[in-house]
Design a protein around this motif. Structure first.
Motif, PDB file in Angstrom:
ATOM      1  N   SER A  83       5.673   3.617   1.637  1.00  0.00           N
ATOM      2  CA  SER A  83       6.011   2.593   0.647  1.00  0.00           C
ATOM      3  C   SER A  83       4.756   2.088  -0.036  1.00  0.00           C
ATOM      4  N   ILE A  84       4.890   1.773  -1.324  1.00  0.00           N
ATOM      5  CA  ILE A  84       3.831   1.060  -2.031  1.00  0.00           C
ATOM      6  C   ILE A  84       4.445  -0.159  -2.699  1.00  0.00           C
TER       7      ILE A  84
ATOM      8  N   SER B 237      -2.384  -6.826  -7.050  1.00  0.00           N
ATOM      9  CA  SER B 237      -0.955  -7.113  -7.118  1.00  0.00           C
ATOM     10  C   SER B 237      -0.239  -6.615  -5.863  1.00  0.00           C
ATOM     11  N   ALA B 238      -0.614  -5.433  -5.381  1.00  0.00           N
ATOM     12  CA  ALA B 238       0.007  -4.890  -4.171  1.00  0.00           C
ATOM     13  C   ALA B 238      -0.215  -5.808  -2.984  1.00  0.00           C
TER      14      ALA B 238
ATOM     15  N   GLY C 275       2.908  -7.721  -0.972  1.00  0.00           N
ATOM     16  CA  GLY C 275       3.106  -7.502   0.461  1.00  0.00           C
ATOM     17  C   GLY C 275       2.465  -8.540   1.341  1.00  0.00           C
ATOM     18  N   HIS C 276       1.635  -9.413   0.720  1.00  0.00           N
ATOM     19  CA  HIS C 276       0.945 -10.476   1.446  1.00  0.00           C
ATOM     20  C   HIS C 276       0.130  -9.905   2.608  1.00  0.00           C
ATOM     21  N   TYR C 277      -0.622  -8.815   2.285  1.00  0.00           N
ATOM     22  CA  TYR C 277      -1.408  -8.142   3.317  1.00  0.00           C
ATOM     23  C   TYR C 277      -2.714  -7.660   2.695  1.00  0.00           C
ATOM     24  N   PRO C 278      -3.844  -8.319   3.002  1.00  0.00           N
ATOM     25  CA  PRO C 278      -5.130  -7.925   2.421  1.00  0.00           C
ATOM     26  C   PRO C 278      -5.540  -6.520   2.869  1.00  0.00           C
ATOM     27  N   GLY C 279      -6.103  -5.762   1.926  1.00  0.00           N
ATOM     28  CA  GLY C 279      -6.635  -4.446   2.265  1.00  0.00           C
ATOM     29  C   GLY C 279      -5.598  -3.372   2.467  1.00  0.00           C
TER      30      GLY C 279
ATOM     31  N   LEU D 215       6.894  -3.579 -12.685  1.00  0.00           N
ATOM     32  CA  LEU D 215       7.616  -2.519 -13.377  1.00  0.00           C
ATOM     33  C   LEU D 215       6.835  -1.957 -14.560  1.00  0.00           C
ATOM     34  N   ASP D 216       5.982  -2.764 -15.161  1.00  0.00           N
ATOM     35  CA  ASP D 216       5.208  -2.283 -16.299  1.00  0.00           C
ATOM     36  C   ASP D 216       4.139  -1.270 -15.891  1.00  0.00           C
ATOM     37  N   ARG D 217       3.948  -1.070 -14.602  1.00  0.00           N
ATOM     38  CA  ARG D 217       3.012  -0.045 -14.124  1.00  0.00           C
ATOM     39  C   ARG D 217       3.744   1.159 -13.533  1.00  0.00           C
TER      40      ARG D 217
END
Length: 382
Positions: A122-123, A130-131, A135-139, A169-171
Motif C-alpha cells: 500500500s502507498i 503527504s504520504a 498515514g501519520h507515520y514518519p519515514g 488524487l491529483d498525483r
C-alpha cells in the motif's frame, strides 16, 4: 431472510474463492480511512499460531484457493513465516497485504523461503510529506520503496495499492509512474469507500466530480499506454455512481473474512451492521459457518432484496451492492444501495458527496490512535 429452495432445504453455496485473514489489528499507521472496525481487537485475544494453521487447513478443505494475509499490519505477527508455510503445505496461494514499514529484508526473504507467492504493497501518496501526513507515520516512504525492491529481488509478483481521495488524487499520474518504476504487475486505484472510520473523515477525503472525471481519464489513458505492462484496477467512489458494484462479488458468494479473534464475516466491514451474529472458528468449523450461519445467509442470493432490486435484470450481477453502505446512509442494511440511481436515497447520497467535496477540507484528519501498535510482538501459541 434466507433463500429457501423448493424442497425447503437452503441451497448449499459454492465454496468461496478467497479468504482474507486479519491476523492482527495492530498497525504502525493511523490511516484516516482505515477499514478495520471502530472497536479494535486486542493482541491478547488473537488466534494462536495453531488455530490459524487449523483454519487454513479447513479453508483448503472447503475449496478456498487463495489466502490473503492482512491486518492491521500482518508482519507484526512474529509467526508469519510459519503461517505462510502452513498455507503452502495446505496447497493455498498466498498473498501478503502490507504497508511495508514493519519488516526488514531478512524477515521478508524468510517469508519467500516459506512459500509466499505474491505481495501487495500500500502507498498513501507519492509525495513523501503527504504520504507521512496521511498515514501519520514518519519515514514511511523510504521503507515502502525498499520493500518493493525486496519483492523484485525475490522475483515475486507485486501489486501496488493506492487508496485515493481528495488530498492525493491529483498525483494519480505519479502513482501510475511509480507502479511502473518499481516493477509492479498490477496497480489498484481504489477510491475511499465511506463507511467505518472513513465516515469520520468524509469532508477531508471526498473528491470533487471534476477530480473524479480527471482521474477516470488518467486511468483510461494509462490502460491504453501500458497495456501488457501494467494491469490497472479502478474502483470509483460509490457516492458518484449510477449503479452499485457487486461488493465482494456478492454477499457470501466468493469471499470470507476472518478477524484476529476468529469471527467469520462476509466482508471486512460487516460488523458495522447491527443485529448480525458472527460465528467464530473457535466454536464451529469454517465450512459450517460458510454454508449455514445466519450472517452469511442473511443477504446471500436475491430473495432478501426489496423492490426494485428483486426484479432488476442486474440483480444477479451486482447482487444488491453494498449492505454496509446501505446501513450507513439509510439506517437499514436491507435497503436498496444508495449507489443505485433507482434508490430513493440516491440523490441525497450525491448531495452529500458534492457538499463534502466543496467544503474547505478540515485542517487535519481524525486519526486512529492505536496503543503500542508499532512494536512487533510474539503471537500467543497453542
Amino acid at each position: 431472510m434466507t433463500h429457501i429452495a423448493p424442497t425447503g432445504i437452503p441451497p448449499r453455496p459454492e465454496p468461496p474463492l478467497a479468504a482474507l485473514l486479519e491476523l492482527t489489528h495492530r498497525c504502525p499507521l493511523q490511516c484516516p480511512y482505515c477499514s478495520n472496525p471502530l472497536e479494535m481487537e486486542q493482541a491478547r485475544d488473537e488466534l494462536s499460531t495453531a488455530e490459524w494453521l487449523r483454519v487454513m487447513r479447513e479453508a483448503a478443505a472447503l475449496g478456498i484457493l487463495q489466502i490473503h494475509f492482512s491486518g492491521g499490519e500482518p508482519t507484526i505477527r512474529r509467526d508469519l513465516a510459519e503461517l505462510v508455510r502452513g498455507a503452502r503445505d495446505a496447497g493455498l496461494y498466498t498473498n501478503l497485504i502490507t504497508s511495508g514499514v514493519a519488516i526488514d529484508r531478512d524477515r521478508f526473504m524468510g517469508l519467500v523461503e516459506a512459500g509466499l507467492d505474491h505481495a501487495q504493497l500500500s502507498i498513501q501518496d507519492t509525495d513523501p510529506a503527504s504520504a507521512e501526513r496521511i498515514g501519520h507515520y514518519p519515514g514511511a516512504q523510504p521503507k515502502k520503496l525498499a520493500f518493493a525492491g525486496w519483492v523484485a529481488e525475490a522475483g515475486l509478483p507485486l501489486t501496488l495499492n493506492a487508496v485515493v481521495h481528495r488530498q492525493n488524487l491529483d498525483r494519480l499520474d505519479a502513482m501510475i509512474d511509480l507502479a511502473v518504476e518499481i516493477g509492479a504487475a498490477r496497480l489498484e486505484v481504489a477510491h475511499v469507500q465511506y463507511y467505518g472510520w472513513a465516515l469520520k473523515n468524509r469532508d477531508a477525503l471526498m473528491p470533487s466530480r471534476e477530480q473524479l472525471d480527471r482521474a477516470s481519464a488518467v486511468v483510461a489513458a494509462a490502460r491504453d499506454r501500458l497495456h501488457g505492462r501494467l494491469v490497472i484496477d479502478y474502483v470509483v467512489p460509490d457516492y458518484y455512481a449510477q449503479r452499485p458494484k457487486a461488493c465482494m462479488g456478492g454477499w457470501g458468494r466468493q469471499f470470507l473474512n476472518i478477524t484476529p479473534t476468529g469471527r467469520v464475516l462476509p466482508c471486512h466491514a460487516a460488523e458495522t451492521i447491527p443485529g448480525l451474529g458472527f460465528e467464530s472458528v473457535r466454536d464451529r468449523p469454517l465450512a459450517e459457518i460458510w454454508a449455514a450461519s445466519d450472517a452469511f445467509q442473511r443477504f446471500r442470493g436475491t430473495a432478501w432484496m426489496p423492490e426494485p432490486c428483486r426484479g432488476c435484470p442486474q440483480a444477479e450481477i451486482d447482487w444488491g451492492g453494498c449492505r454496509c453502505q446501505a446501513m450507513a446512509l439509510t439506517g437499514r442494511a436491507d435497503a436498496t444501495d444508495p449507489a443505485c440511481a433507482l434508490s430513493p436515497f440516491h440523490d441525497a447520497m450525491l448531495d452529500l458527496a458534492e457538499s463534502a467535496a466543496h467544503r474547505p477540507a478540515p485542517p487535519d484528519f481524525v486519526y486512529r490512535r492505536l496503543r503500542a501498535a508499532a512494536a512487533p510482538a510474539a503471537a500467543p501459541r497453542g
